[in-house]
Scaffold this active site. Structure first.
Site, PDB file in Angstrom:
ATOM      1  N   ASP A 169       0.844  -1.129  -0.086  1.00 53.90           N
ATOM      2  CA  ASP A 169      -0.056  -0.084  -0.195  1.00 53.90           C
ATOM      3  C   ASP A 169       0.919   1.251   0.054  1.00 53.90           C
ATOM      4  O   ASP A 169       0.448   2.319   0.452  1.00 53.90           O
ATOM      5  CB  ASP A 169      -0.856   0.019   1.291  1.00 53.90           C
ATOM      6  CG  ASP A 169      -1.838  -1.216   1.237  1.00 53.90           C
ATOM      7  OD1 ASP A 169      -2.304  -1.562   0.004  1.00 53.90           O
ATOM      8  OD2 ASP A 169      -2.391  -1.683   2.338  1.00 53.90           O
ATOM      9  N   LYS A 173       1.922   2.169  -5.226  1.00 49.84           N
ATOM     10  CA  LYS A 173       2.460   1.568  -6.545  1.00 49.84           C
ATOM     11  C   LYS A 173       1.481   2.092  -7.503  1.00 49.84           C
ATOM     12  O   LYS A 173       1.936   2.212  -8.534  1.00 49.84           O
ATOM     13  CB  LYS A 173       2.824  -0.023  -5.963  1.00 49.84           C
ATOM     14  CG  LYS A 173       3.560  -0.312  -5.192  1.00 49.84           C
ATOM     15  CD  LYS A 173       3.699  -1.871  -4.866  1.00 49.84           C
ATOM     16  CE  LYS A 173       2.489  -2.484  -4.335  1.00 49.84           C
ATOM     17  NZ  LYS A 173       2.215  -2.011  -3.009  1.00 49.84           N
ATOM     18  N   GLY A 174       0.293   1.661  -7.248  1.00 52.49           N
ATOM     19  CA  GLY A 174      -0.699   2.314  -8.387  1.00 52.49           C
ATOM     20  C   GLY A 174      -0.850   3.188  -9.034  1.00 52.49           C
ATOM     21  O   GLY A 174      -0.443   3.531 -10.200  1.00 52.49           O
ATOM     22  N   LYS A 175      -0.313   4.326  -8.079  1.00 52.33           N
ATOM     23  CA  LYS A 175      -0.443   5.708  -8.601  1.00 52.33           C
ATOM     24  C   LYS A 175       1.018   5.981  -9.458  1.00 52.33           C
ATOM     25  O   LYS A 175       0.946   6.345 -10.524  1.00 52.33           O
ATOM     26  CB  LYS A 175      -0.422   6.827  -7.328  1.00 52.33           C
ATOM     27  CG  LYS A 175       0.148   7.958  -7.884  1.00 52.33           C
ATOM     28  CD  LYS A 175      -0.219   9.111  -6.934  1.00 52.33           C
ATOM     29  CE  LYS A 175       0.634  10.304  -7.227  1.00 52.33           C
ATOM     30  NZ  LYS A 175       0.345  11.461  -6.443  1.00 52.33           N
ATOM     31  N   ASN A 205      -5.312 -10.052  -3.674  1.00 55.04           N
ATOM     32  CA  ASN A 205      -4.930  -9.411  -2.257  1.00 55.04           C
ATOM     33  C   ASN A 205      -4.519  -8.126  -2.306  1.00 55.04           C
ATOM     34  O   ASN A 205      -4.606  -7.325  -1.321  1.00 55.04           O
ATOM     35  CB  ASN A 205      -3.746 -10.384  -1.478  1.00 55.04           C
ATOM     36  CG  ASN A 205      -2.511 -10.824  -2.272  1.00 55.04           C
ATOM     37  OD1 ASN A 205      -2.762 -10.530  -3.685  1.00 55.04           O
ATOM     38  ND2 ASN A 205      -1.576 -11.107  -1.772  1.00 55.04           N
ATOM     39  N   GLY A 257      -4.605  -4.154  -3.658  1.00 57.24           N
ATOM     40  CA  GLY A 257      -5.461  -3.163  -4.110  1.00 57.24           C
ATOM     41  C   GLY A 257      -4.856  -2.055  -4.407  1.00 57.24           C
ATOM     42  O   GLY A 257      -4.239  -1.451  -3.599  1.00 57.24           O
ATOM     43  N   HIS A 258      -4.715  -1.456  -5.591  1.00 60.52           N
ATOM     44  CA  HIS A 258      -3.939  -0.395  -5.981  1.00 60.52           C
ATOM     45  C   HIS A 258      -4.906   0.678  -6.515  1.00 60.52           C
ATOM     46  O   HIS A 258      -5.682   0.404  -7.570  1.00 60.52           O
ATOM     47  CB  HIS A 258      -3.292  -0.880  -7.338  1.00 60.52           C
ATOM     48  CG  HIS A 258      -2.088  -1.978  -6.874  1.00 60.52           C
ATOM     49  ND1 HIS A 258      -1.167  -2.515  -7.806  1.00 60.52           N
ATOM     50  CD2 HIS A 258      -1.471  -2.702  -5.775  1.00 60.52           C
ATOM     51  CE1 HIS A 258      -0.291  -3.272  -7.247  1.00 60.52           C
ATOM     52  NE2 HIS A 258      -0.805  -3.588  -6.100  1.00 60.52           N
ATOM     53  N   THR A 286      -5.753 -11.538   3.740  1.00 62.83           N
ATOM     54  CA  THR A 286      -6.880 -11.022   3.021  1.00 62.83           C
ATOM     55  C   THR A 286      -7.761 -11.888   2.745  1.00 62.83           C
ATOM     56  O   THR A 286      -9.098 -11.670   2.459  1.00 62.83           O
ATOM     57  CB  THR A 286      -6.614 -10.369   1.828  1.00 62.83           C
ATOM     58  OG1 THR A 286      -6.066 -11.440   0.846  1.00 62.83           O
ATOM     59  CG2 THR A 286      -5.573  -9.335   2.192  1.00 62.83           C
ATOM     60  N   GLN A 298       2.032  -6.195  -3.268  1.00 64.82           N
ATOM     61  CA  GLN A 298       2.652  -6.240  -1.829  1.00 64.82           C
ATOM     62  C   GLN A 298       3.681  -5.558  -1.503  1.00 64.82           C
ATOM     63  O   GLN A 298       4.033  -4.538  -2.452  1.00 64.82           O
ATOM     64  CB  GLN A 298       2.720  -7.482  -1.490  1.00 64.82           C
ATOM     65  CG  GLN A 298       1.385  -8.312  -1.221  1.00 64.82           C
ATOM     66  CD  GLN A 298       0.728  -8.866  -2.571  1.00 64.82           C
ATOM     67  OE1 GLN A 298       1.438  -9.472  -3.507  1.00 64.82           O
ATOM     68  NE2 GLN A 298      -0.559  -8.463  -2.685  1.00 64.82           N
ATOM     69  N   THR A 323      -9.758  -4.917   1.985  1.00 64.11           N
ATOM     70  CA  THR A 323     -10.377  -5.261   2.939  1.00 64.11           C
ATOM     71  C   THR A 323     -11.200  -4.259   3.895  1.00 64.11           C
ATOM     72  O   THR A 323     -11.879  -4.602   4.782  1.00 64.11           O
ATOM     73  CB  THR A 323      -9.662  -6.346   3.960  1.00 64.11           C
ATOM     74  OG1 THR A 323      -8.592  -5.656   4.569  1.00 64.11           O
ATOM     75  CG2 THR A 323      -9.088  -7.443   3.172  1.00 64.11           C
TER      76      THR A 323
END
Ligand code: GDP
Ligand code: IMO
Ligand code: MG
Length: 430
Positions: free
Chosen positions: A9, A12-14, A34, A36-37, A124, A219, A296
């Site tokens: 968290d 990484k997505g951004k 598991n 969530g980006h 998760t 992760q 979650t």
């Protein structure tokens, strides 16, 4: 390559979304839903669990590599959700060799956690661990198996057999009835068929044509099954080396490895977290950083930045650049603390991340204190826009880790970033 340098968290997505603009293929190489980006574009939020965070660029090739474990229901929901928002998903490729999370694996994940009681990992509960277990036991179901009903039935039968005792409480659950499952999963196979391909070959062809491939980790390093805080880890390898295996490319193909870390630290689930704060400052991070799990919804545990763990992440990933996200969240704190070493209950001091679990569990963080800042930095776009204390904080990190800071995050929005200069970063690194 983009990897998490903490406990997941990190943002990484951004970062993937930003770098995808200059890429020809974005590929996920491990983990499953598991992850969530989150990407925020024009105040609209997108949350991805399986689909690579490059999908918002129309037509960009995005691949789910062989190292990922796929829950086809989640993947299909994600595809449908994007289509509803008019996002083009024609560029999505799914590895035929990726393993499939079957419903019995989700049940076993939940049962495992319940059985462990106080010793639980805090997974998760998405079936990730049991799916990788079956992969290693050679009882896995792969995406390609979903395309052949006869093979699928046989493989499910073989996978179920050794699990009968553990699944006894669910014996009557229709979700894990052999025939129902076979039919249901063949349907998923047909729906996914247009996307199923040889993603390792796609990587190779993209690289051979001199184009850019972006590897999107899930992760984080401290959740790595080999290098993390075992057993409080996930069941895959989020470290950079795993990208070669999980995407099917050779190590010499990788030019840059960016580690993403928050300006502080968070962790979801159980396990050691030496800089954890259970006070007002921790609460500040939780609320100001909206530290609630993307997958979650659980509250994330918050604490000061841990430079011992970050140095370790720089080492095991061979980081060439650091991305420091959520610097804005620290605004309003008088003093900033960073953990520079651990002190064991018996007095020994550790500058390096201890390999022994008991040492980590019985150590406390030793801190250095730096001045804080109060200004809102959400509008800062260059290093010189930042308050001196904020820039000093970043430079302190770069120096302590020995890796240049490439990018700083000053808010969730796509434009809320500061690119550091070419030479790496900062005055300190120069
Ligand atoms: P990932 O799993 O590493 O992709 O990270 P998540 O998406 O689970 O969590 C990161 C959260 O922080 C998301 O809600 C992002 O929108 C948000 N975020 C990312 N970068 C920044 C930043 O620089 N500042 C703030 N305030 N939020 C950020
Ligand atoms: P992203 O990609 C944060 C944590 C779980 C649990 C442990 C094992 O969004 O950074 P698992 O279900 O993987 O067997 O759970 O790992 N965990 C994550 N924590 N971010 C993630 O992904 C995570 N994926 C798993 O909370 O402690
Ligand atoms: Mg996440």
């Amino acid at each position: 390559m983009i990897v998490g340098a903490q406990w997941g968290d990190e943002g990484k997505g951004k970062v993937t979304d930003l770098l995808a603009e200059r890429s020809d293929l974005v590929i996920r190489f491990q983990g499953g839903n598991n992850a969530g980006h989150t990407i925020v574009r024009d105040d609209e939020e997108y949350r991805f669990h399986l689909i690579p965070s490059g999908i918002l660029y129309p037509g960009l090739a995005c691949a789910i590599g062989n190292g990922v474990v796929i829950d086809p229901r989640v993947l299909l929901e994600e595809i449908e959700g994007l289509k509803r928002r008019d996002i083009d998903v024609s560029g999505l490729h799914v590895s035929a060799n990726a393993h499939v999370i079957m419903p019995y694996r989700v049940l076993l994940d939940q049962a495992g956690e319940t059985r462990l009681g106080k010793l639980r990992i805090g997974t998760t509960r998405r079936g990730i661990g049991p799916c990788y277990e079956d992969k290693a036991a050679r009882l896995g179901i792969r995406v390609q198996d979903l395309l052949d009903e006869k093979i699928l039935r046989k493989k499910i039968m073989a996978a179920l057999e050794p699990k009968r005792p553990a699944l006894r409480p669910h014996a009557k659950d229709p979700a894990i009835d052999l025939h129902t499952m076979t039919e249901e999963y063949v349907t998923y196979g047909h729906r996914l068929e247009p996307h199923i391909s040889d993603t390792a070959l796609l990587c190779w062809e993209t690289l051979r044509a001199g184009r850019n491939v972006l590897f999107e980790g899930a992760q984080g390093t401290l959740l790595d099954i080999d290098h993390g805080t075992y057993p409080f880890v996930t069941s895959s390898n989020p470290v950079a080396g795993a990208a070669c295996v999980g995407a099917g490319v050779g190590p010499k193909q990788i030019d840059e490895v960016y580690g993403v870390a928050k300006a502080y630290a968070t962790r979801v689930g159980e396990g050691p977290f030496p800089t954890e704060l259970n006070d007002e400052t921790g609460h500040h991070m939780l609320e100001r950083g909206h530290e609630y799990g993307t997958t979650t919804g659980r509250k994330r545990r918050c604490g000061w930045l841990d430079l011992v763990a970050l140095r370790y992440a720089a080492r095991v990933n061979g980081l060439t650049g650091l991305v420091i996200t959520k610097l804005d969240v620290l605004s309003g704190l008088d003093r900033l603390r960073v953990c520079t070493s651990y002190r064991h209950a018996e007095g020994a001091v550790f500058d390096d991340f201890p390999y022994h679990q008991s040492i980590l569990h019985n150590s406390e963080a030793v801190y250095e204190e730096l001045p804080g800042f109060t200004e809102d930095i959400g509008e800062c776009r260059t290093p010189s826009d930042l308050p001196a204390a904020a820039l000093d904080y970043v430079e302190f990190i770069a120096k302590a880790i020995g890796v240049p800071v490439t990018l700083i995050g000053t808010g969730p929005g796509r434009d809320q970033v500061i690119w550091m200069n070419e030479s790496g970063t900062s005055r300190a690194a120069a």
